[in-house]
Design a protein around this motif. Structure first.
Motif, mmCIF file in Angstrom:
data_model
loop_
_atom_site.group_PDB
_atom_site.id
_atom_site.type_symbol
_atom_site.label_atom_id
_atom_site.label_comp_id
_atom_site.label_asym_id
_atom_site.label_seq_id
_atom_site.Cartn_x
_atom_site.Cartn_y
_atom_site.Cartn_z
ATOM 1 N N ALA A 170 0.833 -1.211 0.000
ATOM 2 C CA ALA A 170 0.000 0.000 0.000
ATOM 3 C C ALA A 170 0.864 1.257 0.000
ATOM 4 C CB ALA A 170 -0.946 -0.009 1.195
ATOM 5 N N ARG A 171 1.921 1.275 0.817
ATOM 6 C CA ARG A 171 2.800 2.458 0.894
ATOM 7 C C ARG A 171 3.570 2.659 -0.413
ATOM 8 N NH1 ARG A 171 0.510 1.719 4.950
ATOM 9 N NH2 ARG A 171 0.830 2.503 7.043
ATOM 10 N N CYS A 227 11.276 -1.871 -9.475
ATOM 11 C CA CYS A 227 11.680 -3.076 -8.754
ATOM 12 C C CYS A 227 13.040 -2.880 -8.092
ATOM 13 C CB CYS A 227 11.704 -4.283 -9.685
ATOM 14 S SG CYS A 227 10.052 -4.860 -10.130
ATOM 15 N N GLU A 228 13.972 -2.279 -8.793
ATOM 16 C CA GLU A 228 15.292 -2.009 -8.223
ATOM 17 C C GLU A 228 15.174 -1.025 -7.055
ATOM 18 O OE1 GLU A 228 18.871 -2.907 -9.531
ATOM 19 O OE2 GLU A 228 17.470 -4.585 -9.704
ATOM 20 N N ARG A 229 14.327 -0.028 -7.219
ATOM 21 C CA ARG A 229 14.170 1.006 -6.195
ATOM 22 C C ARG A 229 13.563 0.444 -4.910
ATOM 23 N NH1 ARG A 229 10.645 6.553 -6.089
ATOM 24 N NH2 ARG A 229 9.008 5.244 -6.950
ATOM 25 N N PHE A 230 12.573 -0.450 -5.037
ATOM 26 C CA PHE A 230 11.858 -0.918 -3.849
ATOM 27 C C PHE A 230 12.263 -2.308 -3.365
ATOM 28 C CE2 PHE A 230 8.950 2.448 -5.321
ATOM 29 C CZ PHE A 230 8.940 3.205 -4.159
ATOM 30 N N GLN A 249 12.998 -6.383 1.305
ATOM 31 C CA GLN A 249 13.964 -7.111 2.133
ATOM 32 C C GLN A 249 13.897 -6.642 3.589
ATOM 33 O OE1 GLN A 249 14.925 -9.827 1.083
ATOM 34 N NE2 GLN A 249 16.934 -9.698 0.134
ATOM 35 N N TYR A 250 13.812 -5.322 3.805
ATOM 36 C CA TYR A 250 13.739 -4.781 5.163
ATOM 37 C C TYR A 250 12.532 -5.335 5.911
ATOM 38 C CZ TYR A 250 17.207 -1.130 4.064
ATOM 39 O OH TYR A 250 18.331 -0.447 3.715
ATOM 40 N N ALA A 259 10.799 4.655 3.754
ATOM 41 C CA ALA A 259 11.687 5.800 4.033
ATOM 42 C C ALA A 259 13.110 5.467 3.634
ATOM 43 C CB ALA A 259 11.595 6.194 5.497
ATOM 44 N N ALA A 260 13.563 4.271 3.963
ATOM 45 C CA ALA A 260 14.917 3.862 3.604
ATOM 46 C C ALA A 260 15.083 3.735 2.093
ATOM 47 C CB ALA A 260 15.274 2.545 4.292
ATOM 48 N N ALA A 261 14.067 3.219 1.415
ATOM 49 C CA ALA A 261 14.145 3.041 -0.033
ATOM 50 C C ALA A 261 14.110 4.364 -0.780
ATOM 51 C CB ALA A 261 12.986 2.150 -0.513
#
Length: 167
Positions: A85-86, A135-138, A143-144, A157-159
């Protein structure tokens, strides 16, 4: 005033033919299963991505997915749904979802082409490039949440942090 005459090409172009050209041009591994299906393996920074294209003549639309090489354990699915959703709030084109049977996160998009002779090469390139970019960005965000036990908000936020330079 004389009437203008012109021929209309009513032959629909199969968009998978264009996708196949893109795939061959990038030397990616692929399997053209039929006139309606094409499967592709694309190496990425984080993992290999499985691209799947399906052309439907009846509704004149192409369905596209780009799946991660990861599985979501049952006990982490609720936080991953929150992450979906985010992440989807950040996208302009397509959306992320999860194939529930396999716990497989993927980027999805449908391109309707009714009353068109087919897509342009640029449109097909845009779909593939956008999917791989997102896909690369998120990927790290997934994984987190899955393996790091982080919340969806922390992972997004980290991504979204833009890195500067190289380590």
């Amino acid at each position: 005033m004389p009437a203008l005459e012109f021929a209309v090409d009513t032959h629909k172009h199969n968009p998978l033919d264009l996708i196949e050209q893109i795939v061959e041009g990038n030397d990616w591994t692929f399997d053209r299963r039929s006139d309606q299906e094409l499967a592709v393996q694309v190496p990425g920074t984080w993992c290999d991505y499985s691209l799947y294209f399906a052309w439907n003549d009846e509704i004149e639309a192409m369905h596209f997915t780009c799946a991660f090489d990861m599985r979501v354990p049952q006990e982490r699915r609720t936080p991953v749904y929150e992450l979906l959703a985010r992440v989807n709030e950040k996208l302009w084109l397509g959306h992320f979802g999860m194939w529930d049977d396999e716990g497989l996160p993927m980027f999805r998009h449908v391109l309707p082409m009714r009353a068109a002779n087919g897509p342009t090469m640029s449109q097909m390139e845009d779909i593939v490039e956008t999917a791989l970019y997102e896909c690369e960005r998120f990927y790290p965000a997934f994984q987190y949440v899955i393996w790091g036990g982080r919340t969806a908000d922390d992972a997004v936020a980290a991504a979204m942090v833009d890195t500067v330079g190289e380590a």
